[in-house]
Enzyme design. Structure first.
Site, PDB file in Angstrom:
ATOM      1  N   SER A 180      19.176  19.437  10.161  1.00 43.60           N
ATOM      2  CA  SER A 180      19.942  19.895   8.998  1.00 43.60           C
ATOM      3  C   SER A 180      19.043  20.710   8.059  1.00 43.60           C
ATOM      4  CB  SER A 180      20.581  18.692   8.291  1.00 43.60           C
ATOM      5  OG  SER A 180      21.519  19.081   7.334  1.00 43.60           O
ATOM      6  N   ASP A 505      29.967  21.950  13.794  1.00 46.38           N
ATOM      7  CA  ASP A 505      29.675  20.523  13.968  1.00 46.38           C
ATOM      8  C   ASP A 505      30.235  19.683  12.821  1.00 46.38           C
ATOM      9  OD1 ASP A 505      27.997  20.934  11.788  1.00 46.38           O
ATOM     10  OD2 ASP A 505      26.144  20.393  12.812  1.00 46.38           O
ATOM     11  N   HIS A 558      27.674  16.442  12.916  1.00 49.48           N
ATOM     12  CA  HIS A 558      26.408  16.868  12.332  1.00 49.48           C
ATOM     13  C   HIS A 558      25.329  15.777  12.337  1.00 49.48           C
ATOM     14  CE1 HIS A 558      23.845  19.468   9.977  1.00 49.48           C
ATOM     15  NE2 HIS A 558      23.732  18.556   9.024  1.00 49.48           N
TER      16      HIS A 558
END
Length: 603
Positions: A180, A505, A558
């Site tokens: 991320s 995602d 995610h």
């Protein structure tokens, strides 16, 4: 399944259990090889209190972020005060020191039972890894990237730890695994470590080549995420917007007497790191009023396939179960009204919100007699109306909008982040740290033997653009909110609850996660002058078949992707010595190569 349930009972319910990737690869003879470095993303790393005000008595070295979040419920106003940074400096407020938790426990679990890195760590351990060959590069994810060095020397610590791991493991280079926002943080690190002191780490132009085998980016928001815009604009995302529409009283003043959204806005607008995820590249990347790279390619109502194994992946092909998907104006990241979102640009009457606000007769400001102050309270009704009258905002005008409604954050963050496209990367100005986390304004290291992977989930509708309306609530409310009544009118529509979705995602659109490895860095380009090899590894989302599977082993979401067996197997093979070519090169489900080809970017 809980360990207390006998395995034969589990197998009766779920079928024969498959080996975990670690067990499977250990049987193949794979073992610990390259040291690994984890770089967590925003909000997933724990933060603990080292110094606080009287209201925080008894909380020394207790987690304020992560774990049980007990203090949020016990003393919410005190918690909000200590989780905020100084609104002028972006650093510690006077008398408060909140610091990142260190070690693997910093981000193995976000909260009890909710894994982040724990499953990957456990699988690495199954082929022989332990703490001396694994390092969690924890940092205070609220700070701007350069300020993590200014305040905590976090970048220097990462440099020293990587050098130590290489030296104590026979000179074997590290495999770095950012997740991320950690992807952007590590981009910044790679420029910082080679730059001369005092701005950089002084490692020299060959430091990355000497110390890094591969960077395996998971869910990387390389070019930003539209969700960050809605977060800064109205502290909303799809799930928050729906809840706000159904229960505004609960969310605006919950059981603790808090004005929740106003507190969240005040806290998060002190976190300069959020600016790193504002969409980069403007209209060139994200599209304009009447076009976007994605166009009409994604069917938001398509059913996802259950099996997500390497053998079932389709190379360079898009699984699209409908041929009549309606075109979406994804380039309009914010539209005031569904009709505006769908009309041709020639039909939209717009008023320059900055000029109109200056020229208009000044109306009384919103009241400042609110329980919690936010910047909107100083803007005034005339300026708020001017924002709505501009009708539509693309990535090219979003920065102007945010400067208008969040001037303090943008003034601080503008000194630390940039969101453009470089004309000439040899211009000395790009040696400044504000450009280092933007892949469109910086060069990759001179490390031709290094590999870069972009690994991310696909097949989940992901926030890409929004329909907004003016909030008719009280004067103390946030004046803008997502219009959850805006619907596309069919099951397959990409407009639901005021949010236009594209492939991704659930957090990062495919366009942001995949473009650099598909085109921007592919081969020798001005952004990748040494020709570092890049690979795209997509994982088509397959939800768990039943509740007993928990978050699943084939998820493309995610965070849940961190437990995806196919992804974990890829990571373990590279850590054990494999190259991207030996993994099989690109594995692609989406139309990322087609979308990338539509973007006219000088390479």
């Amino acid at each position: 399944m809980p360990a207390s349930i006998p395995q034969y009972v589990t197998e009766v319910i779920t079928g024969p259990l498959t080996d975990s990737p670690g067990v499977k690869l250990r049987k193949e003879g794979l073992t610990v090889n390259h040291p690994v470095v984890f770089v967590p993303g925003i909000v997933t790393g724990g933060l603990e209190l080292w110094e606080g005000h009287q209201c925080a008595e008894g909380l020394f070295r207790k987690r304020l972020w992560g774990g049980t979040f007990g203090e949020l419920y016990k003393r919410p106003l005190c918690w909000a005060q200590h989780m905020s940074l100084d609104n002028e400096t972006g650093l510690d407020p006077p008398g408060i020191r909140v610091r990142p938790v260190s070690g693997l426990v910093a981000a193995d679990y976000f909260a009890a039972g909710y894994f982040v890195w724990a499953v990957l760590i456990a699988n690495l351990a199954q082929i022989g890894y332990e703490e001396k060959t694994m390092y969690m590069a924890a940092y205070d994810w609220r700070l701007s990237f350069q300020n993590t060095e200014v305040r905590d020397q976090t970048l220097s610590r990462m440099k020293s730890n990587i050098e130590l791991m290489v030296a104590t493991n026979g000179g074997k280079k590290v495999v770095v695994i950012p997740h991320s926002m950690g992807v952007l943080y590590f981009l910044h690190f790679m420029k910082w470590v080679e730059a001369p002191a005092p701005m950089g780490g002084g490692g020299g132009s060959d430091w990355c080549a000497k110390h890094i085998k591969a960077v395996m980016n998971i869910g990387g928001p390389f070019l930003g995420v539209p969700k960050s815009v809605s977060g800064l604009f109205s502290v909303e995302a799809r799930d928050i917007a729906v809840a706000r529409a159904f229960a505004p009283g609960f969310l605006d003043k919950d059981v603790f007497g808090l004005q929740t959204f106003q507190h969240l806005m005040r806290i998060t607008r002190t976190w300069d790191s959020t600016m790193s995820m504002i969409p980069k590249g403007g209209d060139t990347i994200w599209g304009g009023l009447d076009w976007s790279p994605e166009g009409e390619s994604f069917n938001c109502g398509a059913k996802r396939l259950k099996n997500n194994t390497i053998n079932n992946m389709v190379q360079n092909a898009n699984i699209n179960l409908a041929d009549d998907v309606k075109s979406v104006n994804y380039g309009r990241i914010i539209s005031f009204g569904k009709d505006v979102a769908e009309a041709h640009s020639s039909k939209i009457k717009r008023v320059d919100f900055q000029q109109d606000a200056v020229n208009s007769v000044k109306l009384p400001n919103l009241t400042t007699n609110c329980d919690i102050w936010i910047e909107y309270h100083e803007i005034g009704n005339h300026r708020i109306k001017a924002v709505a009258d501009y009708k539509v905002y693309t990535a090219g005008s979003i920065l102007d909008l945010l400067h208008f409604v969040a001037p303090k954050l943008m003034a601080r963050g503008g000194a630390h982040f940039s969101h453009g496209i470089a004309d000439d990367l040899d211009d000395p100005k790009y040696q400044h740290y504000k450009y280092w986390s933007n892949p469109l304004e910086t060069k990759l290291p001179n490390a031709p033997d290094m590999e870069i992977y972009s690994m991310y989930g696909v097949g989940i509708p992901t926030e890409r653009a929004y329909v907004y309306k003016l909030n008719s609530g009280t004067d103390c409310s946030i004046p803008f909110q997502i219009d959850t009544s805006a619907e596309g009118g069919s099951e397959d529509s990409c407009l639901k609850g005021g949010v236009f979705s594209s492939d991704g995602d659930e957090t990062v659109p495919v366009l942001s996660a995949g473009f650099m490895c598909a085109k921007g860095w592919r081969g020798k380009t001005r952004f990748n002058p040494s020709g570092i090899r890049t690979y795209i590894r997509e994982y088509n989302h397959a939800p768990p078949a039943n509740l007993l599977e928990g978050r699943g082993t084939q998820s493309g979401a995610h965070v849940d992707i961190m437990g995806n067996f196919a992804l974990i197997e890829d990571v373990l093979r590279v850590a054990a010595g494999a190259t991207g070519k030996e993994l099989g090169g690109d594995h692609v489900y989406s139309d990322i190569f087609k979308w990338a080809a539509r973007i006219n970017l000088q390479l």
